[in-house]
Design an enzyme around this catalytic site. Structure first.
Site, PDB file in Angstrom:
ATOM      1  N   GLU A 148       0.824  -1.208   0.000  1.00  0.00           N
ATOM      2  CA  GLU A 148       0.000   0.000   0.000  1.00  0.00           C
ATOM      3  C   GLU A 148       0.860   1.262   0.000  1.00  0.00           C
ATOM      4  O   GLU A 148       0.520   2.268  -0.625  1.00  0.00           O
ATOM      5  CB  GLU A 148      -0.937  -0.002   1.214  1.00  0.00           C
ATOM      6  CG  GLU A 148      -1.970  -1.122   1.220  1.00  0.00           C
ATOM      7  CD  GLU A 148      -2.829  -1.139  -0.028  1.00  0.00           C
ATOM      8  OE1 GLU A 148      -3.101  -0.052  -0.586  1.00  0.00           O
ATOM      9  OE2 GLU A 148      -3.244  -2.230  -0.450  1.00  0.00           O
ATOM     10  N   GLU A 190      -0.455  -2.077  -9.693  1.00  0.00           N
ATOM     11  CA  GLU A 190      -0.469  -3.074  -8.621  1.00  0.00           C
ATOM     12  C   GLU A 190       0.735  -4.008  -8.725  1.00  0.00           C
ATOM     13  O   GLU A 190       1.286  -4.432  -7.697  1.00  0.00           O
ATOM     14  CB  GLU A 190      -1.768  -3.884  -8.672  1.00  0.00           C
ATOM     15  CG  GLU A 190      -3.033  -3.084  -8.403  1.00  0.00           C
ATOM     16  CD  GLU A 190      -3.081  -2.513  -6.987  1.00  0.00           C
ATOM     17  OE1 GLU A 190      -2.387  -3.060  -6.099  1.00  0.00           O
ATOM     18  OE2 GLU A 190      -3.810  -1.529  -6.774  1.00  0.00           O
TER      19      GLU A 190
END
Length: 426
Positions: free
Chosen positions: A279, A358
């Site tokens: 994250e 991602e």
């Protein structure tokens, strides 16, 4: 003409639904390429037989519901126009108040109510499905409360947007799409700023991470990444779901790191630190701001195309749709239908960009933590908790996946470990 348009619209939706039913249940192959058999990416190595069966069943039904839901929206808006309901909503608004702003509010409450009723069966089926497969732990009352919060949040947001949009349409018939986009930039940023502190707490309770030792380790990671984070938040999701999640949300002083309590309960400390590093990568590599920029560019193109398509459709079929002009609020269902279609068509592009980001975040996290075992176990546990397919069908990946598939994510970690060993032996 109206009946003909309606008939062909419904027929197209039925054919579309049958195609995806056939594709997902009979054609698509979700088996792993043979070279991955027995690897850590092979679900047979970390899921039992029952979990494997449930994963396939759940994924197929959930994917079918996804592909049915968005086009159902289009059919709903089409029928609202063809049956003259949009015209009726406007008339009810005019009969109820002499003030334009209240007429808009009344029109929207009727449109929103009909949309809620029309889409409720699909929403309930999705909720019931997640309960059946033990993904959701939420009671019907709690789920209904969230649905009603959604309704009013969406209604309030829509009221502001529609009021400004149709005022711009009347003021500038040729440039409203550009002015609407210019106003959407600060509005989007403002909503992102409010999201963590105003909107999200309507659904769940957020509080500072209780495990202070874990929080200290997460904040140490953040410091290494030069992230100005002072607190990590946890949110009570266990009463709603068994799924796992963590994310970074908000912008500016309202940005925060959030962990679901299910993640805290089911993953080890090393696995949680890997997720946190992932994250943090989004912050370090400015993915949030790149995403905002990409969204704004797509919305500019989308509003322009909507402007052109609306004029074309109303010029040709305005009488059948009972829309006298673009700037008449009766055209709102057409506006929403076109915008939804454009978003659906553009989703493969936005998903491709998201999957790239991602993948970058996964690589950043494994480089930062240097713990391949924790990374692989994290992805395996995410698969188990969400009953996800490790290797989903191509169309599902293109239209649904903003993350790489679990096969791709675990394979990347394995490749990283192999490269590390090769470099170590040199």
């Amino acid at each position: 003409m109206a009946r003909k348009i309606g008939f062909y619209g419904v027929l197209a939706y039925i054919i579309y639904g049958l195609f995806f039913y056939w594709y997902l249940f009979y054609f698509a192959d979700t088996s792993l390429p043979f070279e991955y058999d027995g690897s850590t990416a092979d679900p047979a190595t970390f899921l039992n037989g029952r979990e494997l069966t449930l994963s396939e069943e759940y994924s197929k039904i959930r994917n079918l519901l996804f592909f049915l839901a968005t086009p159902f929206e289009w059919i709903f808006y089409l029928l609202i126009l063809l049956f003259g309901l949009s015209k009726a909503f406007k008339r009810w608004g005019e009969q109820s108040s002499k003030y334009k702003v209240l007429q808009t509010a009344i029109y929207l409450i009727w449109l929103s109510f009909f949309a809620f009723v029309a889409t409720f069966p699909l929403s309930y089926i999705s909720f019931s499905l997640s309960k059946t497969y033990n993904i959701s732990t939420q009671s019907f009352a709690s789920w209904m409360k969230d649905e009603l919060i959604d309704f009013w949040v969406n209604y309030g947001t829509m009221f502001v947007i529609v009021s400004v949009l149709y005022w711009l349409m009347k003021k500038s018939t040729k440039r409203w799409w550009l002015y609407a986009w210019l106003l959407s930039v600060p509005f989007t940023l403002f909503m992102m700023f409010l999201q963590p502190v105003i909107i999200d707490p309507l659904y769940n309770d957020f509080y500072p991470l209780k495990n202070k030792e874990l929080e200290a380790k997460i904040l140490t990671l953040a410091e290494e990444a030069n992230i100005p984070a002072e607190h990590v938040f946890e949110v009570n999701m266990a009463e709603k779901t068994n799924a796992l999640n963590a994310y970074v949300t908000g912008i500016g002083s309202n940005s925060r790191i959030v962990l679901w309590d299910t993640t805290l309960n089911k993953l080890s400390e090393d696995q949680i630190l890997f997720i946190m590093a992932h994250e943090m990568a989004h912050y370090v590599e400015k993915h949030l701001y790149i995403g905002i920029g990409g969204y704004l560019l797509l919305s500019l193109l989308g509003l322009y195309l909507t402007y052109r398509i609306m004029h074309y459709v109303i010029d040709r079929w305005g009488e059948a749709f009972k829309i006298p002009s673009v700037h008449d609020i009766r055209s709102l269902p057409l506006f929403l239908m076109i915008l939804s279609m454009l978003m659906f068509v553009s989703s493969p592009l936005s998903n491709t960009v998201s999957r790239y980001q991602e993948t970058r975040a996964d690589r950043y996290a494994i480089n930062m933590t240097d713990d391949s075992e924790a990374a692989i176990q994290t992805f395996q546990e995410l698969t188990r908790a969400g009953l996800s397919q490790v290797n989903p069908p191509l169309l599902v990946k293109i239209f649904r996946y903003g993350h790489p598939t679990m096969l791709e994510r675990i394979s990347m970690i394995e490749d990283y470990e192999m490269e590390k060993r090769i470099n170590h032996n040199k």
